[in-house]
Write a protein that holds these residues in place. Structure first.
Motif, PDB file in Angstrom:
ATOM      1  N   ALA A 305       8.622 -39.049 118.319  1.00 48.22           N
ATOM      2  CA  ALA A 305       8.998 -38.694 117.163  1.00 48.22           C
ATOM      3  C   ALA A 305      10.123 -39.903 116.528  1.00 48.22           C
ATOM      4  O   ALA A 305      10.231 -40.177 115.348  1.00 48.22           O
ATOM      5  CB  ALA A 305       9.755 -37.309 117.207  1.00 48.22           C
ATOM      6  N   ALA A 306      10.821 -40.339 117.275  1.00 49.29           N
ATOM      7  CA  ALA A 306      11.974 -41.410 117.047  1.00 49.29           C
ATOM      8  C   ALA A 306      11.167 -42.614 116.516  1.00 49.29           C
ATOM      9  O   ALA A 306      11.682 -43.052 115.308  1.00 49.29           O
ATOM     10  CB  ALA A 306      12.777 -41.875 118.134  1.00 49.29           C
ATOM     11  N   HIS A 307      10.223 -42.893 116.858  1.00 54.93           N
ATOM     12  CA  HIS A 307       9.492 -44.070 116.442  1.00 54.93           C
ATOM     13  C   HIS A 307       8.950 -43.751 115.160  1.00 54.93           C
ATOM     14  O   HIS A 307       8.862 -44.695 114.078  1.00 54.93           O
ATOM     15  CB  HIS A 307       8.430 -44.758 117.310  1.00 54.93           C
ATOM     16  N   ALA A 308       8.302 -42.448 114.783  1.00 49.10           N
ATOM     17  CA  ALA A 308       7.717 -42.055 113.555  1.00 49.10           C
ATOM     18  C   ALA A 308       8.996 -42.109 112.682  1.00 49.10           C
ATOM     19  O   ALA A 308       8.651 -42.684 111.232  1.00 49.10           O
ATOM     20  CB  ALA A 308       7.016 -40.724 113.805  1.00 49.10           C
ATOM     21  N   ALA A 309      10.172 -41.414 112.826  1.00 46.01           N
ATOM     22  CA  ALA A 309      11.267 -41.622 111.883  1.00 46.01           C
ATOM     23  C   ALA A 309      11.454 -42.856 111.788  1.00 46.01           C
ATOM     24  O   ALA A 309      11.952 -43.371 110.527  1.00 46.01           O
ATOM     25  CB  ALA A 309      12.423 -40.802 112.541  1.00 46.01           C
TER      26      ALA A 309
END
Length: 339
Positions: A305-309
């Protein structure tokens, strides 16, 4: 031609604005690969149709639109990245011995290994013919730059596959090597699609850098989440066996996190599971339990999720247009598939 159920479920609902692009891609794909032709054409059509999510072609078209470009030729150019992708999947199934792809027999299972290798080669080489035909009317420097990007992506994909072979069976290989492998094997086609679209759409150097950053984080998010699916999703929805990664000895992201977080006894169990000491059907519940108790599954979700953000943050450099909005929605979708 209507959208396949998989595309409707996984793509069009959260990305309603991209529905028209998907329709155009599907029509062009069906037109380019008519039924009833010679054997190689038949095998290629089987591999390509019904289509998967067409995510990479969509990224190319929407990246071009995000920098202010577009045009019908981009639909045909976008399909060239699908040919490279599907050709690589055919070869992956041969390497891994997988009999199922997208919920039906893999090309190797249906037509045999020899014809599968030939069809994979033909699709990957055909990428260049499709791309150069599609961009013939664009400024030559854009066309050449896009071909260069796609060629580099093909080589990077092969480098990633070779590195994955080095890591097989080794849960202690480390996250750094995994991230390098993922950036090559998975990230290569995301970068090619996004950067190729930005180049063909006439994006500025700054916009091309922003698109590349988006693609790199998107590729990591996508693969990290993909690695979670054997432990979080029904194989009937993913279209691939939950045992495939363990059967191939593939050290996936949650497993590597679990190995780093587990006590010595847990590490030994993961080594046995990945090293083939245990049959995959026995290893899967054991690994699943360890990943739950160590917190590795939650940690993997958080990092994906952090990389998607971070991918979405890169889009701030682009004009506020539909293409950028669709790219942002793709980033959200990358960590919310078949969960």
């Amino acid at each position: 031609m209507t959208l396949p159920d998989s595309a409707m479920t996984d793509l069009v609902t959260p990305l309603t604005e991209a529905g028209s692009t998907i329709e155009l891609l599907l029509r062009e794909l069906d037109r380019s690969w008519p039924p009833g032709a010679e054997r190689l054409q038949e095998i290629s059509r089987y591999a390509l149709i019904p289509a998967g999510k067409l995510l990479r072609p969509l990224l190319l078209v929407e990246s071009a639109q995000a920098v202010g470009g577009g045009g019908p030729e981009l639909v045909r150019a976008a399909l060239s990245v699908e040919y490279l992708h599907v050709g690589s999947l055919i070869h992956d199934d041969v390497i891994d011995g997988d009999d199922v792809r997208r919920g039906r027999p893999s090309v190797a299972a249906r037509y045999g290994v020899t014809d599968a290798i030939v069809a994979g080669d033909a699709l990957m080489l055909g990428m260049f013919a499709a791309l150069t035909d599609a961009v013939e009317g664009l400024p030559p420097h854009r066309a050449l730059a896009a071909v260069r990007v796609f060629a580099r992506a093909g080589v990077d994909l092969c480098r990633g596959q070779a590195l994955e072979g080095e890591l097989r069976g080794d849960p202690g290989c480390g996250l750094d090597r995994y991230l390098t492998m993922t950036a090559l094997k998975t990230g290569a086609l995301f970068r090619a699609a996004c950067l190729g679209g930005a180049i063909l759409g006439g994006g500025s150097p700054a916009q091309q850098r922003a698109i590349t950053g988006y693609a790199e984080h998107l590729g990591l998010a996508f693969q990290m989440h993909d690695d979670l699916l054997p432990y979080t999703s029904d194989p009937r929805s993913t279209g691939k066996s939950a045992l495939s990664d363990l059967a191939a000895g593939r050290p996936t992201f949650p497993l590597l996190l679990g190995y780093a977080m587990a006590p010595a006894a847990g590490r030994r169990e993961l080594e046995a599971a990945l090293g083939g000491t245990l049959p995959p059907a026995e290893a899967l519940p054991l690994v699943h339990g360890l990943l739950e108790t160590t917190g590795a599954l939650d940690a993997a979700r958080e990092q994906a999720a952090a990389h998607a953000a971070r991918a979405k943050e890169c889009l701030a450099e682009l004009p506020a247009a539909r293409g950028a909005a669709v790219l942002a929605a793709v980033a959200d979708l990358s960590v919310d598939r078949n969960r």
